[in-house]
Design a protein around this motif. Structure first.
Motif, PDB file in Angstrom:
ATOM      1  N   SER A 193       0.929  -1.265   0.088  1.00 59.75           N
ATOM      2  CA  SER A 193      -0.132  -0.106  -0.036  1.00 59.75           C
ATOM      3  C   SER A 193       0.949   1.135  -0.130  1.00 59.75           C
ATOM      4  CB  SER A 193      -0.787   0.021   1.150  1.00 59.75           C
ATOM      5  OG  SER A 193      -1.655  -0.977   1.249  1.00 59.75           O
ATOM      6  N   VAL A 194       0.474   2.015  -1.023  1.00 54.12           N
ATOM      7  CA  VAL A 194       1.413   3.214  -0.928  1.00 54.12           C
ATOM      8  C   VAL A 194       0.457   4.434  -0.553  1.00 54.12           C
ATOM      9  CG1 VAL A 194       2.930   4.895  -2.291  1.00 54.12           C
ATOM     10  CG2 VAL A 194       2.912   2.512  -3.000  1.00 54.12           C
ATOM     11  N   VAL A 195       0.922   5.306   0.324  1.00 59.94           N
ATOM     12  CA  VAL A 195       0.000   6.312   0.790  1.00 59.94           C
ATOM     13  C   VAL A 195       0.595   7.858   0.443  1.00 59.94           C
ATOM     14  CG1 VAL A 195      -0.324   7.621   2.997  1.00 59.94           C
ATOM     15  CG2 VAL A 195      -0.546   5.127   3.214  1.00 59.94           C
ATOM     16  N   ILE A 196      -0.167   8.556  -0.295  1.00 61.79           N
ATOM     17  CA  ILE A 196       0.273   9.801  -0.613  1.00 61.79           C
ATOM     18  C   ILE A 196      -0.529  10.944  -0.613  1.00 61.79           C
ATOM     19  CG2 ILE A 196       1.031  10.879  -3.055  1.00 61.79           C
ATOM     20  CD1 ILE A 196       0.155   7.528  -3.711  1.00 61.79           C
ATOM     21  N   PRO A 197      -0.234  11.859   0.527  1.00 57.99           N
ATOM     22  CA  PRO A 197      -0.783  12.822   0.744  1.00 57.99           C
ATOM     23  C   PRO A 197      -0.753  13.801  -0.405  1.00 57.99           C
ATOM     24  CG  PRO A 197       1.282  12.865   2.230  1.00 57.99           C
ATOM     25  CD  PRO A 197       1.131  11.656   1.258  1.00 57.99           C
ATOM     26  N   ALA A 198      -1.709  14.553  -0.545  1.00 53.27           N
ATOM     27  CA  ALA A 198      -1.722  15.606  -1.832  1.00 53.27           C
ATOM     28  C   ALA A 198      -2.675  16.976  -1.348  1.00 53.27           C
ATOM     29  CB  ALA A 198      -2.072  15.117  -2.963  1.00 53.27           C
ATOM     30  N   TYR A 199      -2.010  17.895  -1.277  1.00 50.42           N
ATOM     31  CA  TYR A 199      -2.949  19.234  -1.071  1.00 50.42           C
ATOM     32  C   TYR A 199      -2.491  20.197  -2.245  1.00 50.42           C
ATOM     33  CZ  TYR A 199      -4.235  23.707   1.351  1.00 50.42           C
ATOM     34  OH  TYR A 199      -4.747  24.939   1.343  1.00 50.42           O
ATOM     35  N   PRO A 235       0.772  -7.576  -6.243  1.00 51.68           N
ATOM     36  CA  PRO A 235      -0.177  -6.443  -5.966  1.00 51.68           C
ATOM     37  C   PRO A 235      -0.228  -5.352  -5.295  1.00 51.68           C
ATOM     38  CG  PRO A 235      -0.971  -8.814  -5.555  1.00 51.68           C
ATOM     39  CD  PRO A 235       0.338  -8.765  -5.864  1.00 51.68           C
ATOM     40  N   TYR A 236      -0.752  -4.217  -5.534  1.00 52.55           N
ATOM     41  CA  TYR A 236      -0.546  -2.799  -4.747  1.00 52.55           C
ATOM     42  C   TYR A 236      -1.614  -1.940  -5.045  1.00 52.55           C
ATOM     43  CZ  TYR A 236       0.418  -0.664  -9.347  1.00 52.55           C
ATOM     44  OH  TYR A 236       0.168  -0.301 -10.788  1.00 52.55           O
ATOM     45  N   GLU A 237      -1.635  -1.256  -3.980  1.00 51.97           N
ATOM     46  CA  GLU A 237      -2.565  -0.125  -4.197  1.00 51.97           C
ATOM     47  C   GLU A 237      -1.938   1.290  -4.019  1.00 51.97           C
ATOM     48  OE1 GLU A 237      -5.577  -1.121  -1.171  1.00 51.97           O
ATOM     49  OE2 GLU A 237      -4.124  -0.646   0.604  1.00 51.97           O
ATOM     50  N   LEU A 238      -2.555   2.449  -4.461  1.00 53.36           N
ATOM     51  CA  LEU A 238      -1.942   3.723  -4.337  1.00 53.36           C
ATOM     52  C   LEU A 238      -3.184   4.406  -3.762  1.00 53.36           C
ATOM     53  CD1 LEU A 238      -0.398   4.499  -8.128  1.00 53.36           C
ATOM     54  CD2 LEU A 238       0.679   3.447  -5.872  1.00 53.36           C
ATOM     55  N   ILE A 239      -2.722   4.743  -2.546  1.00 51.14           N
ATOM     56  CA  ILE A 239      -3.959   5.450  -1.697  1.00 51.14           C
ATOM     57  C   ILE A 239      -3.572   6.993  -1.771  1.00 51.14           C
ATOM     58  CG2 ILE A 239      -5.293   5.708   0.445  1.00 51.14           C
ATOM     59  CD1 ILE A 239      -4.371   2.761   1.208  1.00 51.14           C
ATOM     60  N   PHE A 240      -4.319   7.708  -2.471  1.00 47.06           N
ATOM     61  CA  PHE A 240      -4.075   9.049  -2.530  1.00 47.06           C
ATOM     62  C   PHE A 240      -5.030   9.707  -1.763  1.00 47.06           C
ATOM     63  CE2 PHE A 240      -2.455   8.011  -6.910  1.00 47.06           C
ATOM     64  CZ  PHE A 240      -1.325   8.703  -6.793  1.00 47.06           C
ATOM     65  N   ALA A 292      -5.123   8.888   7.742  1.00 51.51           N
ATOM     66  CA  ALA A 292      -6.119   8.447   6.965  1.00 51.51           C
ATOM     67  C   ALA A 292      -5.726   7.054   6.063  1.00 51.51           C
ATOM     68  CB  ALA A 292      -6.874   9.650   6.325  1.00 51.51           C
ATOM     69  N   GLY A 293      -4.610   7.731   5.483  1.00 54.85           N
ATOM     70  CA  GLY A 293      -4.136   6.476   4.291  1.00 54.85           C
ATOM     71  C   GLY A 293      -3.661   5.365   4.985  1.00 54.85           C
ATOM     72  N   VAL A 305       4.950   5.453   2.454  1.00 54.74           N
ATOM     73  CA  VAL A 305       4.598   6.770   2.725  1.00 54.74           C
ATOM     74  C   VAL A 305       5.441   7.792   1.669  1.00 54.74           C
ATOM     75  CG1 VAL A 305       4.071   8.700   4.042  1.00 54.74           C
ATOM     76  CG2 VAL A 305       3.705   6.393   5.094  1.00 54.74           C
ATOM     77  N   ILE A 306       4.680   8.390   0.855  1.00 55.07           N
ATOM     78  CA  ILE A 306       5.765   9.054   0.097  1.00 55.07           C
ATOM     79  C   ILE A 306       4.968  10.796  -0.342  1.00 55.07           C
ATOM     80  CG2 ILE A 306       4.891   8.278  -2.143  1.00 55.07           C
ATOM     81  CD1 ILE A 306       7.646   8.524  -3.295  1.00 55.07           C
ATOM     82  N   ASP A 307       5.724  11.730  -0.289  1.00 60.65           N
ATOM     83  CA  ASP A 307       5.084  13.103  -0.696  1.00 60.65           C
ATOM     84  C   ASP A 307       4.579  13.009  -2.151  1.00 60.65           C
ATOM     85  OD1 ASP A 307       5.514  14.030   1.722  1.00 60.65           O
ATOM     86  OD2 ASP A 307       7.228  15.264   1.341  1.00 60.65           O
ATOM     87  N   ALA A 308       3.666  13.784  -2.555  1.00 62.79           N
ATOM     88  CA  ALA A 308       3.193  13.583  -3.897  1.00 62.79           C
ATOM     89  C   ALA A 308       4.084  14.481  -4.847  1.00 62.79           C
ATOM     90  CB  ALA A 308       1.783  14.466  -4.042  1.00 62.79           C
TER      91      ALA A 308
END
Ligand code: UDP
Ligand code: MG
Length: 315
Positions: free
Chosen positions: A6-12, A35-40, A80-81, A92-95
């Motif tokens: 699971s990749v968590v990407i916060p974006a503002y 298998p992976y998911e990208l959680i924006f 949340a991610g 976890v990675i920045d957008a």
């Protein structure tokens, strides 16, 4: 079935970069062959970030989009991610592509070797002002100095966590979250990978100075009481000095002919000590305000909409 990653990407307000981030992340994650998911997390963006991501989510079912009801901040977005993530390893990675997604390959390798947390250490930072680099460098070292938790220097949110670390983190309900510190606090088997932090791909920083100061205060207040003790130490030091001074003054009055002049020095001393008193009061206020936030117990974030919401297989 739950994905492995699971990749968590916060974006503002990241409309200039978000499509490119998606492309680069997809390339890296597809390359891992599992298998992976990208959680924006759209943290209440006022630009086209959410629309761009919704379009992407329509064609790519690996993409989950969580939309907040308003801007809650970087740390709530990551939280949340992590709450939604179903993978065995959570990244976890920045957008803004300052942290190169390609480093995930090395992080995954370490994870497979048996590490539970693999965090990125910024060996160099490009495209950031000398002011930001200097203050960040000083801050990390100061924080290490005053806390007993072993928080690594020059480390941000860019990391991989094992499922069990993510579950441990989810038990922490703090409001003013300093996640990079909390990850150290939970323990487990941790290691670092060094990488060069690049300049932002496009757009501007979403961390103006006042947010940086708030964030720094969150780090300090969540991990140390020592600043509160400064008051006691300063109190002792000032009392001792004034006592010595009192003796000098008495001595002059009783045994010499020198007249003691100087309301200027009085004013200087009074304003100085008043300044210290206010400073310490403000410092106490920082702790009290945060205690108040905890007591209120409001949710850390509120979700307005989830696109491609995962069906909840037990993780
Ligand atoms: N971010 C967020 N909410 C905010 C501020 C920032 O989700 O209120 C995200 C932002 O979109 C980015 C990450 O947090 O993905 C880091 O922010 P930024 O790159 O602006 O900070 P910097 O790297 O300049 O410290
Ligand atoms: Mg950035």
């Amino acid at each position: 079935m739950n994905p492995t990653f699971s990749v968590v990407i916060p974006a503002y307000n990241e409309q200039e970069v978000i499509a490119e981030s998606y492309k680069r992340l997809t390339k890296v994650m597809a390359g891992l062959g599992e298998p992976y998911e990208l959680i924006f997390i759209d943290d209440g963006s006022r630009d086209a970030t959410a629309t761009i991501l919704a379009d992407i989510a329509e064609t790519d079912k690996n993409v989950i989009l969580i939309r907040f009801s308003r801007n809650f901040g970087h740390m709530p977005a990551i939280t949340a991610g992590m709450d939604f993530a179903r993978g065995q390893a959570i990244m976890v990675i920045d957008a803004d592509l300052q942290d190169p997604p390609e480093v995930f390959v090395e992080m995954v390798q370490k994870w497979r070797e048996g590490y539970d947390v693999v965090y990125g250490v910024r060996a160099e930072r490009q495209g950031e002002t000398a002011f930001k680099k200097l203050t960040a460098g000083l801050f990390y070292r100061f924080l290490r100095g005053i806390t007993d938790v072993d928080i690594p220097n020059d480390t941000g949110e860019f990391r991989l966590m094992d499922r069990k670390v993510c579950d441990a983190m989810k038990k922490i309900q703090e409001r003013n979250r300093y996640i990079r510190g909390l990850v150290s606090w939970v323990g487990f088997k941790q290691t670092a990978v060094r990488y060069a932090r690049e300049r932002r791909f496009a757009g501007v920083t979403k961390y103006p100075l006042h947010k940086m100061i708030k964030f720094a205060m969150d780090g300090i207040t969540s991990f140390s009481y020592k600043p509160l003790r400064i008051a006691t130490h300063m109190g002792w030091a000032i009392s001792l000095l004034s006592f010595v001074y009192l003796i000098v003054v008495l001595f002059q009055k009783l045994f010499t002919d020198t007249t003691i002049t100087g309301w200027a020095s009085m004013v200087a001393i009074i304003t100085f000590s008043q300044g210290i008193v206010l400073l310490v009061l403000g410092l106490m206020g920082e702790y009290i305000g945060r205690t108040f936030d905890e007591v209120k117990g409001r949710p850390i974030y509120l979700v307005k909409e989830v696109i491609n919401e995962p069906n909840n297989d037990p993780v």
